[in-house]
Design a protein around this motif. Structure first.
Motif, mmCIF file in Angstrom:
data_model
loop_
_atom_site.group_PDB
_atom_site.id
_atom_site.type_symbol
_atom_site.label_atom_id
_atom_site.label_comp_id
_atom_site.label_asym_id
_atom_site.label_seq_id
_atom_site.Cartn_x
_atom_site.Cartn_y
_atom_site.Cartn_z
ATOM 1 N N PHE A 230 9.822 -21.872 8.703
ATOM 2 C CA PHE A 230 10.646 -22.815 7.605
ATOM 3 C C PHE A 230 11.985 -22.136 7.550
ATOM 4 O O PHE A 230 12.107 -20.826 7.670
ATOM 5 N N ARG A 231 12.786 -23.092 7.412
ATOM 6 C CA ARG A 231 14.326 -22.527 6.889
ATOM 7 C C ARG A 231 14.028 -22.205 5.435
ATOM 8 O O ARG A 231 13.681 -23.082 4.747
ATOM 9 N N THR A 232 14.736 -21.029 5.040
ATOM 10 C CA THR A 232 14.645 -20.530 3.777
ATOM 11 C C THR A 232 15.763 -20.046 3.195
ATOM 12 O O THR A 232 16.186 -19.894 2.042
ATOM 13 N N GLU A 233 16.954 -19.856 4.009
ATOM 14 C CA GLU A 233 18.202 -19.261 3.683
ATOM 15 C C GLU A 233 19.437 -20.618 3.773
ATOM 16 O O GLU A 233 19.307 -21.435 4.094
ATOM 17 N N LYS A 234 20.396 -20.033 3.124
ATOM 18 C CA LYS A 234 21.682 -20.919 2.883
ATOM 19 C C LYS A 234 22.167 -21.317 4.301
ATOM 20 O O LYS A 234 22.578 -22.768 4.416
ATOM 21 N N SER A 235 22.484 -20.371 5.157
ATOM 22 C CA SER A 235 23.198 -20.849 6.368
ATOM 23 C C SER A 235 22.170 -20.867 7.463
ATOM 24 O O SER A 235 21.610 -20.048 7.636
ATOM 25 N N VAL A 236 22.065 -22.169 8.106
ATOM 26 C CA VAL A 236 20.865 -22.259 9.124
ATOM 27 C C VAL A 236 21.322 -21.422 10.322
ATOM 28 O O VAL A 236 20.739 -20.615 10.965
ATOM 29 N N LYS A 237 22.592 -21.403 10.734
ATOM 30 C CA LYS A 237 23.160 -20.648 11.713
ATOM 31 C C LYS A 237 22.936 -19.140 11.462
ATOM 32 O O LYS A 237 22.515 -18.521 12.590
ATOM 33 N N TYR A 238 23.271 -18.785 10.454
ATOM 34 C CA TYR A 238 23.195 -17.221 10.057
ATOM 35 C C TYR A 238 21.574 -16.862 10.098
ATOM 36 O O TYR A 238 21.432 -15.806 10.650
ATOM 37 N N GLU A 239 20.978 -17.390 9.364
ATOM 38 C CA GLU A 239 19.262 -17.327 9.560
ATOM 39 C C GLU A 239 18.779 -17.362 10.656
ATOM 40 O O GLU A 239 18.076 -16.304 11.089
ATOM 41 N N ASN A 240 19.177 -18.088 11.817
ATOM 42 C CA ASN A 240 18.663 -17.936 13.112
ATOM 43 C C ASN A 240 19.066 -17.264 13.768
ATOM 44 O O ASN A 240 18.352 -16.727 14.713
ATOM 45 N N GLN A 241 20.219 -16.302 13.651
ATOM 46 C CA GLN A 241 20.565 -15.344 14.305
ATOM 47 C C GLN A 241 19.721 -14.277 14.126
ATOM 48 O O GLN A 241 19.472 -13.066 15.007
ATOM 49 N N TYR A 242 19.074 -14.023 12.947
ATOM 50 C CA TYR A 242 18.159 -13.006 12.523
ATOM 51 C C TYR A 242 16.637 -13.431 12.452
ATOM 52 O O TYR A 242 15.794 -12.704 11.931
ATOM 53 N N THR A 243 16.355 -14.348 13.196
ATOM 54 C CA THR A 243 14.770 -14.938 13.237
ATOM 55 C C THR A 243 14.560 -14.804 14.773
ATOM 56 O O THR A 243 15.236 -15.502 15.851
ATOM 57 N N ASP A 244 13.560 -14.189 14.962
ATOM 58 C CA ASP A 244 13.203 -13.843 16.517
ATOM 59 C C ASP A 244 11.820 -13.277 16.250
ATOM 60 O O ASP A 244 11.060 -13.103 15.340
ATOM 61 N N LEU A 245 10.932 -13.115 17.467
ATOM 62 C CA LEU A 245 9.549 -12.817 17.868
ATOM 63 C C LEU A 245 9.646 -11.345 18.088
ATOM 64 O O LEU A 245 10.398 -10.874 19.002
ATOM 65 N N ARG A 246 9.293 -10.411 17.315
ATOM 66 C CA ARG A 246 9.032 -8.948 17.567
ATOM 67 C C ARG A 246 7.501 -8.649 17.991
ATOM 68 O O ARG A 246 6.547 -9.219 17.607
ATOM 69 N N TYR A 247 7.323 -7.515 18.845
ATOM 70 C CA TYR A 247 5.921 -7.320 19.112
ATOM 71 C C TYR A 247 5.894 -5.580 19.281
ATOM 72 O O TYR A 247 7.218 -5.081 19.967
ATOM 73 N N LEU A 248 4.820 -5.016 19.271
ATOM 74 C CA LEU A 248 4.539 -3.354 19.970
ATOM 75 C C LEU A 248 3.756 -3.658 21.025
ATOM 76 O O LEU A 248 2.490 -4.020 20.877
ATOM 77 N N GLU A 249 4.173 -3.428 22.303
ATOM 78 C CA GLU A 249 3.490 -3.221 23.385
ATOM 79 C C GLU A 249 3.267 -1.822 23.745
ATOM 80 O O GLU A 249 3.985 -1.072 24.215
ATOM 81 N N ASN A 250 1.817 -1.470 23.755
ATOM 82 C CA ASN A 250 1.498 -0.045 24.175
ATOM 83 C C ASN A 250 2.346 1.130 23.408
ATOM 84 O O ASN A 250 2.672 1.938 23.837
#
Length: 640
Positions: A230-250
């Motif tokens: 969901f979008r939860t912040e005021k600026s869609v552009k700014y929020e999307n820049q800090y929205t990503d998939l992260r993972y720990l592989e081995n």
């Protein structure tokens, strides 16, 4: 020409043919039931084309949905058995409804549905969206957790379409919810959820008991976990820049590019995967690593200028391995804030990597300098704007020796400048360029002046700049905390809404970036003369550095104002105060600390002293310059 006559026989023939055709179509038209059936087939065909079917390990999983069955209804029971086989048992239980069960503590409220046994709502109690609504990570079917598997009687089923039986209990202060998909009273597939007090972390387990005769474990059993953030912040552009998939592989941290429209990775030995938003995240952790997984991230923001509900769509496809015919996986789920303090307490899991603090030295500075300083100041000061100002003062005081060193180097170069100009006047022309450079360097060496010493302090400050550029947008403590006219330090401080959009600037005016740009302008104006002192007098064929610096003096503040207009106001506030303090420190150093007459006297004394032994590097450099000068003179003689 012979006149055409009316042919009555032809007319009668056409009339009879038309009557026969009308009779044929009337008697052969489909009935209402057939028309309805055809329409349903067309609709279903469209749905099938639009709806992706998960294909993992060459197994196609059909959409077979379980419907509640009255045990006394033999016809319905027979139909359920035909479509579901042994899993028709759960359709006849009283729990075969869309009822839900809630487990909650002081931080989070989690709703779990009988249908699919999966979480359908996650409410974070202590947070609101940018428009002051309750903040849900999961709601309105934006998420799915599903097991896809083949049965022993060659059916392909998905748990999201089947009904589980709930059982709520307690384990001390912990709430425990067991969701069982049964094929008999003592044979089932179980999802087990356990929530502790004051925790965002949820224990989650997938187990089977006596299911080897129902589930074909020789074929793939896939855990499919999906979420539309969901979008939860005021600026869609700014929020999307800090929205990503992260993972720990081995044990190695990885992430997918937030700016990519679509990214896909096949991983092995997966420790955890996080579907991260700017300030909130959903994490699935394995007690023992998942052997493999396919991870997908898709950007859902088509136009950043238009309000949107979702920012990214995340998918994780994880094969589960049955041991001795049974599943037994212990996992954890985290639904909560991207808070360094909260995530770092889970030792050994590296969940703090979910927080975007930068890489390398930038992350090190944030972890061991800025986070402790910010936490210390905010522990006894409630206004986060004042905390940022005090933190800026602390940073500037720490960095003031660097500013002093830079200004001292500038003052020394300023004192030497007349003598360097004399060398340029004495050795004019391109043919004397090498000799001119040698004498200039010899003068600086005798005077004990290093022209690079003014650049080094600036380079030292760069890691601090980039570390803070990551620190403020990732600091959830300042989210929705106001200061002066800014109602949210984690978002832009809009003071004027424009009726149009300016390219690269936006449709609003933020005040802190303007103040920061003005401060940068005056700072650069003050340092322009200092920077010119650090430069050697302009030589023939070299670009005019004064013009370039004047262009930078105007370009940098304008770029700052455009670039930071949609960024967090806390970042602009920091740069405004930082540049203001730097100007004050420079004025103090210039008028109360630096004595140019004393510096000049010291330089003259240094020039009288015997020259120190050259370093190996300096000796090689001088030898190379001498060889180049000799070569240049040979070329001049040969050209005559």
């Amino acid at each position: 020409m012979e006149e055409k006559k009316f042919d009555l026989n032809s007319l009668i023939g056409f009339v009879l043919l038309g009557a026969i055709m009308i009779y044929y179509f009337y008697t052969n038209q489909p009935t209402q039931e057939e028309l309805a059936k055809q329409k349903m087939e067309q609709v279903q065909d469209s749905i099938d084309k639009l709806t992706p079917v998960a294909e993992q390990n060459d197994v196609m999983y059909e959409k077979v949905e379980q419907a509640p069955v009255n045990p006394s209804d033999s016809v319905a029971l027979s139909r359920a058995q035909n479509s579901l086989g042994a899993f028709a048992y759960s359709a006849g239980l009283p729990s075969a409804t869309n009822a839900t069960t809630v487990i909650e503590n002081e931080l989070v409220k989690i709703t779990i549905s009988n249908k699919g046994g999966q979480i359908t709502e996650v409410l974070l109690k202590n947070y609101l969206t940018y428009n002051k609504l309750p903040l849900y990570i999961i709601k309105d079917q934006n998420a799915s957790l599903n097991l896809s598997f083949a049965t022993q009687d060659n059916r392909n089923l998905q748990t999201k379409n089947l009904y589980f039986e709930p059982s709520l209990s307690s384990n001390g202060d912990n709430q425990v919810l067991s969701m069982k998909l049964k094929v008999a009273a003592d044979r089932y597939l179980e999802y087990r959820y356990e929530l502790k007090p004051d925790e965002y972390m949820l224990d989650f387990a997938v187990r089977t008991q006596g299911m080897e005769q129902a589930i074909n474990t020789s074929q793939a059993i896939n855990l499919d976990w999906q979420l539309k953030s969901f979008r939860t912040e005021k600026s869609v552009k700014y929020e999307n820049q800090y929205t990503d998939l992260r993972y720990l592989e081995n044990g190695t941290f990885e992430y997918m590019n937030a700016m990519s429209d679509e990214d896909e990775e096949d991983v092995s030995n997966l420790n955890w995967v996080a579907f991260k938003q700017q300030f909130f995240t959903s994490v699935l952790l394995a007690e023992d690593n998942f052997e493999s997984a396919k991870l997908i991230s898709k950007n859902l923001v088509v136009n950043e200028d238009i309000d949107t509900i979702y920012t990214k769509k995340y998918e994780a496809y994880i094969p589960l391995v049955a041991k001795n015919g049974e599943l037994d996986y212990n996992m954890n789920m985290y639904y909560g804030p991207v808070d360094y303090t909260v995530l770092s307490k889970y030792e050994g899991k590296q969940l703090d990597r979910i927080v975007s603090l930068g890489w390398g030295i930038f992350r090190w500075i944030n972890k061991f300098v800025f986070i402790p300083v910010f936490s210390f100041l905010s522990s006894f000061i409630g206004n986060f704007g004042i905390v940022i100002i005090l933190m800026t003062i602390v940073v500037r005081i720490i960095m003031s020796p660097v500013v002093y060193k830079s200004y001292l180097s500038s003052a020394k170069m300023k004192v030497l400048r007349p003598e360097m100009q004399d060398i340029n006047e004495k050795l004019k022309g391109k043919e004397n360029a090498m000799k001119r450079q040698q004498e200039t360097m010899a003068l600086q060496r005798k005077a004990g002046v290093n022209p690079l010493s003014g650049c080094i302090p600036a380079l030292i400050q760069m890691p601090v700049f980039f570390a803070l550029f990551r620190f403020f947008p990732s600091n959830i403590d300042i989210r929705q905390k106001g200061f002066l006219w800014a109602d949210d330090l984690s978002a832009y401080d809009e003071v004027l809404q424009l009726p149009f959009k300016i390219p690269f600037y936006g449709d609003h005016v933020s005040l802190f970036p303007i103040l920061a740009s003005i401060a940068i302008f005056f700072y650069m104006q003050m340092t322009q003369s200092q920077q010119m002192n650090m430069q050697q007098p302009q030589q023939e064929g070299m670009p005019d550095m004064q013009k370039m610096m004047k262009m930078m003096m105007w370009f940098s503040p304008i770029m700052m104002m455009f670039f930071f207009n949609t960024y967090a106001s806390s970042l602009s506030l920091y740069y405004f105060v930082s540049n203001l303090l730097t100007i004050i420190i420079m004025l103090v150093i210039k008028h109360f600390i630096i004595d140019e007459d004393k510096i000049h006297a010291n330089i003259q004394e240094n020039k009288k002293r015997p020259e120190k032994k050259k370093s190996a590097f300096r000796q090689k450099l001088d030898d190379a310059m001498k060889q180049a000068q000799v070569q240049q003179e040979k070329q001049k003689k040969g050209g005559r």
